[in-house]
Design a protein around this motif. Structure first.
Motif, PDB file in Angstrom:
ATOM      1  N   TYR A 195       0.836  -1.207   0.000  1.00 58.07           N
ATOM      2  CA  TYR A 195       0.000   0.000   0.000  1.00 58.07           C
ATOM      3  C   TYR A 195       0.868   1.254   0.000  1.00 58.07           C
ATOM      4  CZ  TYR A 195      -3.803  -3.147   1.290  1.00 58.07           C
ATOM      5  OH  TYR A 195      -4.724  -4.156   1.308  1.00 58.07           O
ATOM      6  N   VAL A 196       1.926   1.218   0.779  1.00 58.05           N
ATOM      7  CA  VAL A 196       2.836   2.363   0.862  1.00 58.05           C
ATOM      8  C   VAL A 196       3.511   2.592  -0.488  1.00 58.05           C
ATOM      9  CG1 VAL A 196       4.890   3.275   2.004  1.00 58.05           C
ATOM     10  CG2 VAL A 196       3.233   1.918   3.321  1.00 58.05           C
ATOM     11  N   PHE A 197       4.057   1.524  -1.054  1.00 61.76           N
ATOM     12  CA  PHE A 197       4.736   1.646  -2.348  1.00 61.76           C
ATOM     13  C   PHE A 197       3.770   2.082  -3.443  1.00 61.76           C
ATOM     14  CE2 PHE A 197       7.458  -1.962  -0.525  1.00 61.76           C
ATOM     15  CZ  PHE A 197       8.312  -1.077   0.082  1.00 61.76           C
ATOM     16  N   ALA A 198       2.554   1.571  -3.402  1.00 64.69           N
ATOM     17  CA  ALA A 198       1.569   1.906  -4.436  1.00 64.69           C
ATOM     18  C   ALA A 198       1.149   3.370  -4.359  1.00 64.69           C
ATOM     19  CB  ALA A 198       0.351   0.996  -4.319  1.00 64.69           C
ATOM     20  N   VAL A 199       0.926   3.884  -3.161  1.00 66.45           N
ATOM     21  CA  VAL A 199       0.498   5.275  -3.016  1.00 66.45           C
ATOM     22  C   VAL A 199       1.571   6.230  -3.539  1.00 66.45           C
ATOM     23  CG1 VAL A 199       0.032   7.088  -1.308  1.00 66.45           C
ATOM     24  CG2 VAL A 199      -1.153   4.901  -1.147  1.00 66.45           C
ATOM     25  N   PHE A 200       2.812   6.017  -3.125  1.00 66.10           N
ATOM     26  CA  PHE A 200       3.876   6.923  -3.570  1.00 66.10           C
ATOM     27  C   PHE A 200       4.262   6.675  -5.024  1.00 66.10           C
ATOM     28  CE2 PHE A 200       4.346   7.304   1.059  1.00 66.10           C
ATOM     29  CZ  PHE A 200       4.219   8.677   1.154  1.00 66.10           C
ATOM     30  N   GLY A 201       4.250   5.421  -5.437  1.00 66.38           N
ATOM     31  CA  GLY A 201       4.524   5.121  -6.840  1.00 66.38           C
ATOM     32  C   GLY A 201       3.485   5.726  -7.764  1.00 66.38           C
ATOM     33  N   ALA A 202       2.216   5.652  -7.373  1.00 61.26           N
ATOM     34  CA  ALA A 202       1.147   6.243  -8.185  1.00 61.26           C
ATOM     35  C   ALA A 202       1.316   7.761  -8.271  1.00 61.26           C
ATOM     36  CB  ALA A 202      -0.212   5.894  -7.601  1.00 61.26           C
ATOM     37  N   PHE A 203       1.779   8.359  -7.205  1.00 61.49           N
ATOM     38  CA  PHE A 203       2.019   9.801  -7.210  1.00 61.49           C
ATOM     39  C   PHE A 203       3.143  10.163  -8.186  1.00 61.49           C
ATOM     40  CE2 PHE A 203       4.517  13.381  -5.444  1.00 61.49           C
ATOM     41  CZ  PHE A 203       3.581  14.392  -5.583  1.00 61.49           C
ATOM     42  N   PHE A 204       4.269   9.451  -8.083  1.00 59.90           N
ATOM     43  CA  PHE A 204       5.432   9.795  -8.898  1.00 59.90           C
ATOM     44  C   PHE A 204       5.318   9.313 -10.346  1.00 59.90           C
ATOM     45  CE2 PHE A 204       7.393  10.063  -4.634  1.00 59.90           C
ATOM     46  CZ  PHE A 204       7.873  11.353  -4.723  1.00 59.90           C
ATOM     47  N   ILE A 205       4.733   8.156 -10.565  1.00 57.79           N
ATOM     48  CA  ILE A 205       4.702   7.584 -11.909  1.00 57.79           C
ATOM     49  C   ILE A 205       3.461   7.996 -12.691  1.00 57.79           C
ATOM     50  CG2 ILE A 205       4.618   5.416 -13.219  1.00 57.79           C
ATOM     51  CD1 ILE A 205       6.325   4.196 -10.925  1.00 57.79           C
ATOM     52  N   PHE A 206       2.296   7.985 -12.023  1.00 54.25           N
ATOM     53  CA  PHE A 206       1.034   8.265 -12.725  1.00 54.25           C
ATOM     54  C   PHE A 206       0.468   9.645 -12.405  1.00 54.25           C
ATOM     55  CE2 PHE A 206       1.152   3.585 -12.277  1.00 54.25           C
ATOM     56  CZ  PHE A 206       1.228   3.269 -13.618  1.00 54.25           C
ATOM     57  N   ASN A 207       1.205  10.431 -11.622  1.00 51.44           N
ATOM     58  CA  ASN A 207       0.767  11.774 -11.233  1.00 51.44           C
ATOM     59  C   ASN A 207      -0.592  11.778 -10.542  1.00 51.44           C
ATOM     60  OD1 ASN A 207       3.076  13.125 -12.311  1.00 51.44           O
ATOM     61  ND2 ASN A 207       2.222  12.788 -14.346  1.00 51.44           N
ATOM     62  N   GLU A 208      -0.859  10.735  -9.771  1.00 47.72           N
ATOM     63  CA  GLU A 208      -2.100  10.687  -9.004  1.00 47.72           C
ATOM     64  C   GLU A 208      -1.954  11.592  -7.779  1.00 47.72           C
ATOM     65  OE1 GLU A 208      -3.345   6.686  -8.158  1.00 47.72           O
ATOM     66  OE2 GLU A 208      -3.298   6.107 -10.265  1.00 47.72           O
ATOM     67  N   PRO A 209      -3.045  12.187  -7.329  1.00 42.97           N
ATOM     68  CA  PRO A 209      -2.946  13.110  -6.189  1.00 42.97           C
ATOM     69  C   PRO A 209      -2.507  12.402  -4.904  1.00 42.97           C
ATOM     70  CG  PRO A 209      -5.245  12.774  -6.828  1.00 42.97           C
ATOM     71  CD  PRO A 209      -4.399  12.060  -7.834  1.00 42.97           C
ATOM     72  N   LEU A 210      -1.764  13.132  -4.093  1.00 42.32           N
ATOM     73  CA  LEU A 210      -1.292  12.636  -2.805  1.00 42.32           C
ATOM     74  C   LEU A 210      -1.845  13.566  -1.732  1.00 42.32           C
ATOM     75  CD1 LEU A 210       0.493  10.545  -1.391  1.00 42.32           C
ATOM     76  CD2 LEU A 210       2.413  12.119  -1.679  1.00 42.32           C
ATOM     77  N   SER A 211      -2.910  13.134  -1.104  1.00 42.40           N
ATOM     78  CA  SER A 211      -3.575  13.974  -0.106  1.00 42.40           C
ATOM     79  C   SER A 211      -2.994  13.732   1.287  1.00 42.40           C
ATOM     80  CB  SER A 211      -5.078  13.661  -0.079  1.00 42.40           C
ATOM     81  OG  SER A 211      -5.292  12.350   0.416  1.00 42.40           O
ATOM     82  N   LEU A 212      -3.335  14.631   2.190  1.00 42.94           N
ATOM     83  CA  LEU A 212      -2.911  14.489   3.580  1.00 42.94           C
ATOM     84  C   LEU A 212      -3.456  13.187   4.164  1.00 42.94           C
ATOM     85  CD1 LEU A 212      -1.542  15.596   6.118  1.00 42.94           C
ATOM     86  CD2 LEU A 212      -3.676  16.805   6.634  1.00 42.94           C
TER      87      LEU A 212
END
Length: 121
Positions: A82-99
């Motif tokens: 879950y941790v890798f997916a959230v940050f990977g999605a942010f950096f690779i797919f430009n998905e939003p990273l909320s608080l």
């Protein structure tokens, strides 16, 4: 033992990589489920096939891990995906990273730390 934790980490990274490949394979494919032929075409695309292959390898590795590590330890540690997916999605797919996502990831990391340090695996 450190090797067991490294094997779980490797397994988790393979699974997350497979998910990223599936996501790459699904970019701009909203209509891929309109017919059986379109689904077959999707399933033989390089990204999807490679992701499925990685999942197959990860499954074999997981079976090996389960011979060495109690399930009550191994499975929660795999939640690092879950941790890798959230940050990977942010950096690779430009998905939003909320608080809230960051707080959730921190809570997962705290929980995994408790399990890891208390297990003696």
């Amino acid at each position: 033992m450190l090797v067991n934790y490294l094997l779980i980490l490797l397994n988790t990274m393979i699974l997350v990589s497979g998910q990223f490949l599936w996501k790459f394979g699904m970019v701009n494919k909203e209509n891929s489920f309109g017919s059986f032929g379109e689904v077959v075409k999707l399933m033989v695309s390089p990204y999807i096939v490679t992701g499925l292959t990685m999942y197959g390898f990860a499954t074999v590795l997981w079976l090996f891990i389960l011979t060495r590590v109690p399930l009550s330890v191994a499975y929660p540690l795999q939640s690092l995906a879950y941790v890798f997916a959230v940050f990977g999605a942010f950096f690779i797919f430009n998905e939003p990273l909320s608080l809230m996502k960051i707080v959730g990831v921190l809570l997962i990391m705290i929980g995994v730390s408790f399990i890891g340090f208390s297990s003696g695996a």
